[in-house]
Each structure stands twice: as structure tokens, then as C-alpha cells.
Design a protein around this motif. Structure first.
Motif, short mmCIF file in Angstrom:
data_model
loop_
_atom_site.label_atom_id
_atom_site.label_comp_id
_atom_site.label_asym_id
_atom_site.label_seq_id
_atom_site.Cartn_x
_atom_site.Cartn_y
_atom_site.Cartn_z
N ARG A 56 7.07 1.34 -13.40
CA ARG A 56 5.87 0.28 -13.76
C ARG A 56 6.37 -1.12 -13.11
O ARG A 56 5.19 -1.80 -13.25
CB ARG A 56 5.51 0.64 -15.16
N ASP A 57 7.51 -1.52 -13.34
CA ASP A 57 7.72 -2.90 -13.10
C ASP A 57 8.23 -3.18 -11.71
O ASP A 57 8.66 -4.26 -11.18
CB ASP A 57 8.84 -3.51 -14.14
N SER A 78 -2.80 -0.35 -10.81
CA SER A 78 -2.71 -1.48 -11.97
C SER A 78 -3.27 -1.23 -13.12
O SER A 78 -2.83 -1.55 -14.32
CB SER A 78 -3.70 -2.77 -11.31
N ASP A 81 -1.21 0.54 -15.32
CA ASP A 81 -0.02 -0.35 -15.99
C ASP A 81 1.15 -0.58 -14.92
O ASP A 81 1.94 -0.92 -15.50
CB ASP A 81 0.31 0.18 -17.16
N TYR A 82 0.97 -0.21 -13.58
CA TYR A 82 1.88 -0.77 -12.69
C TYR A 82 1.81 -2.23 -12.50
O TYR A 82 0.57 -2.72 -12.29
CB TYR A 82 1.57 0.05 -11.45
N LYS A 83 2.81 -3.17 -12.70
CA LYS A 83 2.57 -4.35 -12.89
C LYS A 83 2.66 -5.38 -11.48
O LYS A 83 2.13 -6.23 -11.60
CB LYS A 83 3.58 -4.99 -13.87
N ARG A 84 3.26 -4.72 -10.52
CA ARG A 84 3.61 -5.65 -9.48
C ARG A 84 3.16 -4.83 -7.99
O ARG A 84 3.85 -4.60 -7.19
CB ARG A 84 5.16 -5.83 -9.14
N ARG A 86 0.74 -4.63 -4.67
CA ARG A 86 0.38 -5.45 -3.68
C ARG A 86 -0.23 -4.68 -2.37
O ARG A 86 0.30 -3.50 -2.16
CB ARG A 86 1.19 -6.43 -3.11
#
Length: 106
Positions: A56-57, A78, A81-84, A86
Motif C-alpha cells: 500500500r505504500d 487509491s 488505500d494505496y497511497k502512492r 500515479r
């Protein structure tokens, strides 16, 4: 949510910094994809989401041919809860004869 050209350049130079995800169908992926990419078709996300091996980070770069499915998949990631996460803009990719390559980032 789009990945900047500098970050994409860093990916190209050191692929260990990112996880690359292709949001296209299995058939499209099998016809050609970026080396090192994993396939997570947008249409299969809901049934596959419980079995993802993504952390997730970690930085996740998502792409497709037009950018539409990549943006939708990035939003789903997102929301999960996947934070990064793009999106690689479609203008930074070339789809030639079944092959997918990075366009010039100059």
C-alpha cells in the motif's frame, strides 16, 4: 495524479523504485506491454482486489493506451488505500505493432 516526466525518467533508469501496472485487458497485455509491467485489467479489479500483492505504500504507476482506464484503475487503487498511485499519461507512451514503449521524455 499523473506522473511527472522526471519521475517517469527515474523509473526508466531504475525500475526497482516503482511497480508498473497495465490497466488494459488480458488480451491487450498479451499482445504487447512494457517490460516489467503487471497486468491488472480495470474490469477485473473488484474480483482481484483481495489478492493483490502490491504494498500500500509503494509507488504504483498505471498505464493504458488512452489514459482513461488507467485513471479509473488509479482511482480504485487509491480508494482501496494505496497511497502512492500515479498515472502515466498516454502521450508518454507509444503503441507500435503490439509493442509498448516509453515516448521521448525530452
Amino acid at each position: 495524479m499523473e506522473v511527472e516526466a522526471e519521475v517517469l525518467s527515474a523509473y526508466i533508469q531504475d525500475q526497482s523504485q516503482f511497480v508498473l501496472v497495465d490497466a488494459r485487458t488480458v488480451e491487450e497485455f498479451e499482445a504487447g506491454h512494457i517490460d516489467g509491467a503487471s497486468n491488472l485489467p480495470l474490469g477485473d479489479f473488484d474480483e482481484m482486489s483481495e489478492h493483490l500483492t502490491l504494498k500500500r505504500d509503494e509507488v504504483v504507476l498505471v498505464y493504458c493506451k488512452s489514459g482513461t482506464r488507467a485513471k479509473k484503475l488509479a482511482n480504485k487503487l487509491s480508494a482501496a488505500d494505496y497511497k502512492r498511485v500515479r498515472v502515466i499519461p498516454s502521450h508518454q507512451l507509444k503503441f507500435i505493432d503490439g509493442e509498448v514503449i516509453f515516448a521521448s521524455l525530452e
